[in-house]
Structures are given as C-alpha cells and as structure tokens.
Write a protein that holds these residues in place. Structure first.
Motif, PDB file in Angstrom:
ATOM      1  N   THR A  17      65.506  24.445  47.413  1.00 53.08           N
ATOM      2  CA  THR A  17      64.406  25.125  46.738  1.00 53.08           C
ATOM      3  C   THR A  17      63.213  25.272  47.672  1.00 53.08           C
ATOM      4  O   THR A  17      62.565  26.326  47.716  1.00 53.08           O
ATOM      5  CB  THR A  17      63.985  24.345  45.479  1.00 53.08           C
ATOM      6  N   ALA A  18      62.918  24.242  48.441  1.00 52.79           N
ATOM      7  CA  ALA A  18      61.786  24.284  49.363  1.00 52.79           C
ATOM      8  C   ALA A  18      61.971  25.360  50.424  1.00 52.79           C
ATOM      9  O   ALA A  18      61.026  26.095  50.748  1.00 52.79           O
ATOM     10  CB  ALA A  18      61.598  22.917  50.021  1.00 52.79           C
ATOM     11  N   LEU A  19      63.172  25.477  50.967  1.00 49.37           N
ATOM     12  CA  LEU A  19      63.420  26.484  51.996  1.00 49.37           C
ATOM     13  C   LEU A  19      63.342  27.895  51.418  1.00 49.37           C
ATOM     14  O   LEU A  19      62.851  28.821  52.077  1.00 49.37           O
ATOM     15  CB  LEU A  19      64.788  26.242  52.650  1.00 49.37           C
ATOM     16  N   ARG A  20      63.814  28.061  50.201  1.00 49.64           N
ATOM     17  CA  ARG A  20      63.711  29.370  49.556  1.00 49.64           C
ATOM     18  C   ARG A  20      62.250  29.712  49.261  1.00 49.64           C
ATOM     19  O   ARG A  20      61.799  30.831  49.506  1.00 49.64           O
ATOM     20  CB  ARG A  20      64.541  29.377  48.274  1.00 49.64           C
ATOM     21  N   LEU A  21      61.516  28.739  48.763  1.00 53.40           N
ATOM     22  CA  LEU A  21      60.112  28.963  48.428  1.00 53.40           C
ATOM     23  C   LEU A  21      59.271  29.194  49.680  1.00 53.40           C
ATOM     24  O   LEU A  21      58.284  29.947  49.642  1.00 53.40           O
ATOM     25  CB  LEU A  21      59.581  27.759  47.649  1.00 53.40           C
ATOM     26  N   LEU A  22      59.663  28.569  50.782  1.00 53.69           N
ATOM     27  CA  LEU A  22      58.946  28.759  52.045  1.00 53.69           C
ATOM     28  C   LEU A  22      58.859  30.232  52.398  1.00 53.69           C
ATOM     29  O   LEU A  22      57.814  30.708  52.863  1.00 53.69           O
ATOM     30  CB  LEU A  22      59.654  27.987  53.164  1.00 53.69           C
ATOM     31  N   ASN A  23      59.930  30.971  52.205  1.00 53.98           N
ATOM     32  CA  ASN A  23      59.929  32.395  52.545  1.00 53.98           C
ATOM     33  C   ASN A  23      59.031  33.209  51.626  1.00 53.98           C
ATOM     34  O   ASN A  23      58.636  34.323  51.975  1.00 53.98           O
ATOM     35  CB  ASN A  23      61.355  32.949  52.500  1.00 53.98           C
ATOM     36  N   GLU A  24      58.698  32.664  50.482  1.00 52.40           N
ATOM     37  CA  GLU A  24      57.834  33.379  49.543  1.00 52.40           C
ATOM     38  C   GLU A  24      56.357  33.067  49.756  1.00 52.40           C
ATOM     39  O   GLU A  24      55.513  33.963  49.672  1.00 52.40           O
ATOM     40  CB  GLU A  24      58.227  33.029  48.100  1.00 52.40           C
ATOM     41  N   VAL A  25      56.041  31.805  50.031  1.00 53.90           N
ATOM     42  CA  VAL A  25      54.631  31.404  50.053  1.00 53.90           C
ATOM     43  C   VAL A  25      54.154  30.936  51.431  1.00 53.90           C
ATOM     44  O   VAL A  25      52.951  30.761  51.640  1.00 53.90           O
ATOM     45  CB  VAL A  25      54.374  30.295  49.016  1.00 53.90           C
ATOM     46  N   GLY A  26      55.064  30.738  52.387  1.00 51.61           N
ATOM     47  CA  GLY A  26      54.659  30.245  53.690  1.00 51.61           C
ATOM     48  C   GLY A  26      54.363  28.756  53.673  1.00 51.61           C
ATOM     49  O   GLY A  26      54.342  28.107  52.621  1.00 51.61           O
ATOM     50  N   LEU A  27      54.121  28.203  54.862  1.00 52.85           N
ATOM     51  CA  LEU A  27      53.930  26.762  54.983  1.00 52.85           C
ATOM     52  C   LEU A  27      52.680  26.290  54.248  1.00 52.85           C
ATOM     53  O   LEU A  27      52.682  25.222  53.627  1.00 52.85           O
ATOM     54  CB  LEU A  27      53.854  26.373  56.466  1.00 52.85           C
ATOM     55  N   GLU A  28      51.604  27.059  54.315  1.00 53.40           N
ATOM     56  CA  GLU A  28      50.362  26.629  53.671  1.00 53.40           C
ATOM     57  C   GLU A  28      50.515  26.563  52.155  1.00 53.40           C
ATOM     58  O   GLU A  28      49.908  25.718  51.499  1.00 53.40           O
ATOM     59  CB  GLU A  28      49.222  27.585  54.041  1.00 53.40           C
ATOM     60  N   TYR A  97      63.296  32.088  58.556  1.00 53.89           N
ATOM     61  CA  TYR A  97      62.392  31.368  57.665  1.00 53.89           C
ATOM     62  C   TYR A  97      60.941  31.719  58.008  1.00 53.89           C
ATOM     63  O   TYR A  97      60.547  31.670  59.177  1.00 53.89           O
ATOM     64  CB  TYR A  97      62.574  29.854  57.819  1.00 53.89           C
ATOM     65  N   ARG A  98      60.171  32.016  56.992  1.00 54.53           N
ATOM     66  CA  ARG A  98      58.743  32.233  57.216  1.00 54.53           C
ATOM     67  C   ARG A  98      58.132  30.924  57.735  1.00 54.53           C
ATOM     68  O   ARG A  98      58.376  29.857  57.178  1.00 54.53           O
ATOM     69  CB  ARG A  98      58.083  32.649  55.898  1.00 54.53           C
ATOM     70  N   ASP A  99      57.366  31.030  58.821  1.00 56.97           N
ATOM     71  CA  ASP A  99      56.781  29.842  59.462  1.00 56.97           C
ATOM     72  C   ASP A  99      57.848  28.849  59.899  1.00 56.97           C
ATOM     73  O   ASP A  99      57.583  27.641  59.995  1.00 56.97           O
ATOM     74  CB  ASP A  99      55.783  29.147  58.528  1.00 56.97           C
ATOM     75  N   GLY A 100      59.050  29.351  60.186  1.00 61.52           N
ATOM     76  CA  GLY A 100      60.146  28.458  60.539  1.00 61.52           C
ATOM     77  C   GLY A 100      59.858  27.586  61.742  1.00 61.52           C
ATOM     78  O   GLY A 100      60.207  26.400  61.756  1.00 61.52           O
ATOM     79  N   ALA A 101      59.207  28.141  62.774  1.00 65.18           N
ATOM     80  CA  ALA A 101      58.926  27.360  63.975  1.00 65.18           C
ATOM     81  C   ALA A 101      57.922  26.256  63.699  1.00 65.18           C
ATOM     82  O   ALA A 101      58.023  25.156  64.242  1.00 65.18           O
ATOM     83  CB  ALA A 101      58.417  28.275  65.087  1.00 65.18           C
ATOM     84  N   ARG A 102      56.942  26.532  62.846  1.00 65.59           N
ATOM     85  CA  ARG A 102      55.950  25.509  62.505  1.00 65.59           C
ATOM     86  C   ARG A 102      56.586  24.379  61.707  1.00 65.59           C
ATOM     87  O   ARG A 102      56.226  23.211  61.886  1.00 65.59           O
ATOM     88  CB  ARG A 102      54.798  26.125  61.712  1.00 65.59           C
ATOM     89  N   VAL A 103      57.513  24.700  60.841  1.00 62.68           N
ATOM     90  CA  VAL A 103      58.217  23.662  60.089  1.00 62.68           C
ATOM     91  C   VAL A 103      59.055  22.815  61.043  1.00 62.68           C
ATOM     92  O   VAL A 103      59.087  21.582  60.951  1.00 62.68           O
ATOM     93  CB  VAL A 103      59.112  24.284  58.994  1.00 62.68           C
ATOM     94  N   TYR A 104      59.722  23.457  61.979  1.00 61.42           N
ATOM     95  CA  TYR A 104      60.686  22.802  62.857  1.00 61.42           C
ATOM     96  C   TYR A 104      59.998  21.922  63.902  1.00 61.42           C
ATOM     97  O   TYR A 104      60.533  20.886  64.303  1.00 61.42           O
ATOM     98  CB  TYR A 104      61.533  23.865  63.547  1.00 61.42           C
ATOM     99  N   SER A 105      58.807  22.342  64.352  1.00 65.47           N
ATOM    100  CA  SER A 105      58.145  21.619  65.439  1.00 65.47           C
ATOM    101  C   SER A 105      57.434  20.379  64.913  1.00 65.47           C
ATOM    102  O   SER A 105      56.916  20.362  63.796  1.00 65.47           O
ATOM    103  CB  SER A 105      57.127  22.532  66.130  1.00 65.47           C
ATOM    104  N   GLY A 106      57.426  19.333  65.715  1.00 68.00           N
ATOM    105  CA  GLY A 106      56.693  18.129  65.369  1.00 68.00           C
ATOM    106  C   GLY A 106      57.295  17.292  64.263  1.00 68.00           C
ATOM    107  O   GLY A 106      56.656  16.358  63.768  1.00 68.00           O
ATOM    108  N   THR A 107      58.522  17.608  63.865  1.00 66.10           N
ATOM    109  CA  THR A 107      59.162  16.839  62.803  1.00 66.10           C
ATOM    110  C   THR A 107      60.195  15.884  63.405  1.00 66.10           C
ATOM    111  O   THR A 107      60.582  16.010  64.565  1.00 66.10           O
ATOM    112  CB  THR A 107      59.856  17.761  61.785  1.00 66.10           C
ATOM    113  N   HIS A 108      60.642  14.962  62.580  1.00 63.79           N
ATOM    114  CA  HIS A 108      61.666  14.001  62.998  1.00 63.79           C
ATOM    115  C   HIS A 108      62.910  14.233  62.152  1.00 63.79           C
ATOM    116  O   HIS A 108      62.837  14.233  60.914  1.00 63.79           O
ATOM    117  CB  HIS A 108      61.176  12.572  62.811  1.00 63.79           C
ATOM    118  N   PHE A 109      64.050  14.431  62.814  1.00 64.36           N
ATOM    119  CA  PHE A 109      65.292  14.618  62.080  1.00 64.36           C
ATOM    120  C   PHE A 109      65.618  13.355  61.294  1.00 64.36           C
ATOM    121  O   PHE A 109      65.388  12.238  61.750  1.00 64.36           O
ATOM    122  CB  PHE A 109      66.432  14.954  63.027  1.00 64.36           C
ATOM    123  N   THR A 110      66.182  13.558  60.118  1.00 61.52           N
ATOM    124  CA  THR A 110      66.435  12.435  59.216  1.00 61.52           C
ATOM    125  C   THR A 110      67.848  11.878  59.318  1.00 61.52           C
ATOM    126  O   THR A 110      68.184  10.919  58.620  1.00 61.52           O
ATOM    127  CB  THR A 110      66.166  12.866  57.759  1.00 61.52           C
TER     128      THR A 110
END
Length: 221
Positions: A17-28, A97-110
């Motif tokens: 749901t979060a990934l789908r919603l990301l494309n609608e509203v962006g990271l902010e 993904y909208r803002d896909g690079a911003r989501v991907y950068s600076g995160t830690h894989f789980t």
C-alpha cells in the motif's frame, strides 16, 4: 461514519500500500496516517510493524530491491558491461516510483536478500583485475552517481524548464548558457554519458595495471 477494518494487517500489506500510495502523493505526502487511511485502519495499528517513518522507508527500499531484476550470473561478462547494465537497471527500476531514489537512498535493508547479487557483482570485478577493496569502491562510486543523478532527475519531474529562456538570462555567460541543454535536455542520454565517464574512471584509477581479464581495448570473447 465508515468503520475501520478489524482483520490483522501484515507487513507486506502495509508496504504494498505504501509503495502504491507513494506514486500518488510523493515522499512528502507519504505518512503513516495516510497509509492507515488507505488501509481503513487507525494509525496506531501500523506501529505494530513500524516504529516510525524511517522504519517504514527501510522496508520500502528493501521491497524495491527485492522486486528488481538483476543481470544473470555470467562470470565471463566484461566488468564494464556488468556495472553499466546494473546501474541502468537500477535507474529504470527506481524511476517506476515517484521519489524512488530518495526513498532508496540513506536507508538500511531489513534482510540479507541484497547480499547474493552484491556477492555476484563483486566477484565479477575481483576476477577481472580489482582487489576486493577496489571492487567495492568502484561499485559504490557507480551506485552513488546513479542515485545522485536520479534524485536530481526526479526532482525535476513535472516541472517545466524553458531552456531558451535560461540561455537568454545567461547571455553574458555563454558556456553556462549552453550547459542547460546538456544538464536538462535529455536525461536518458545524459545519464549514459555520465555513467560511461564514471566507469572509465573506475577502470583508470582502481583496476590494477596489466591485470588479467578484459580491459580497455582488449578483445571480447
């Protein structure tokens, strides 16, 4: 008043749901409250799975990585082709993904699902003239270029950039005026040209001189 759902949520439902919603509203606009509303639950229900937004982003980035198609394992592939194909694939995937690079950068894989592809890529480099440390530095350099380029590219998505007007404003600075076309004219071509420069630089500075394996100008099987 709409009722909230009572069935138990799992992490996959939340992330899908979060990934789908990301494309609608962006990271902010992507908040735990917004995701909860989309799932028809109260926001505290999500805290069973994610303590805060950063934990959510970590899992989102991990799921993006899981969905990514990596090149097949061919240890005979030229290292330049390996890096180039992987970075082109990473860019193409994150552009979905909208803002896909911003989501991907600076995160830690789980989880450790990234380790297999990483091991394969580093093995290719170490069998073609790179020390383990140089292979890591080369790989990370190309990755950093790709993510940085993508962040800038996606920040421009949906914005109108009048290159003619820009050139007119910079008429007293002709080289800066001409730079606009290269920086903002064709993101696909610009990425490939920059990546080619990065890869050649990796070969010139990190690969052992005279190392066995395919190098610049060597015949390929």
């Amino acid at each position: 008043m709409a009722s909230t759902r009572t069935t138990r949520l799992d992490r996959k439902q939340v992330i899908d749901t979060a990934l789908r919603l990301l494309n609608e509203v962006g990271l902010e606009g992507l908040t735990l409250r917004a995701i909860a509303a989309e799932l028809n639950v109260k926001a505290p229900a999500l805290y069973w799975h994610f303590k805060d937004k950063q934990a959510l982003l970590d899992e989102m980035a991990t799921e993006m990585m899981r969905r990514m198609g990596w090149p097949s394992e061919d240890q005979s592939a030229d290292w330049r082709e390996v890096i180039t194909a992987a970075m082109q694939g990473l860019r193409a995937h994150l552009l979905r993904y909208r803002d896909g690079a911003r989501v991907y950068s600076g995160t830690h894989f789980t989880d450790t699902s990234y380790a297999g592809p990483m091991e394969t890529f580093l093995a290719r480099l170490t069998t073609q003239g790179f020390t383990p440390a140089a292979a890591v530095r080369g790989w990370h350099t190309a990755y950093s270029y790709t993510i940085g380029y993508l962040i800038e590219e996606q920040a421009m998505t949906g914005r109108t950039f009048d290159l003619t007007a820009r050139a007119e404003r910079l008429a007293d600075h002709p080289l800066a005026a001409q730079a606009g076309e290269e920086m903002f004219g064709d993101y696909d071509a610009g990425f490939d040209r920059g990546l080619r420069a990065v890869v050649e630089g990796i070969g010139a500075t990190l690969r052992a001189p005279g190392a066995p394996g395919k190098g610049r100008g060597e015949a390929r099987a």
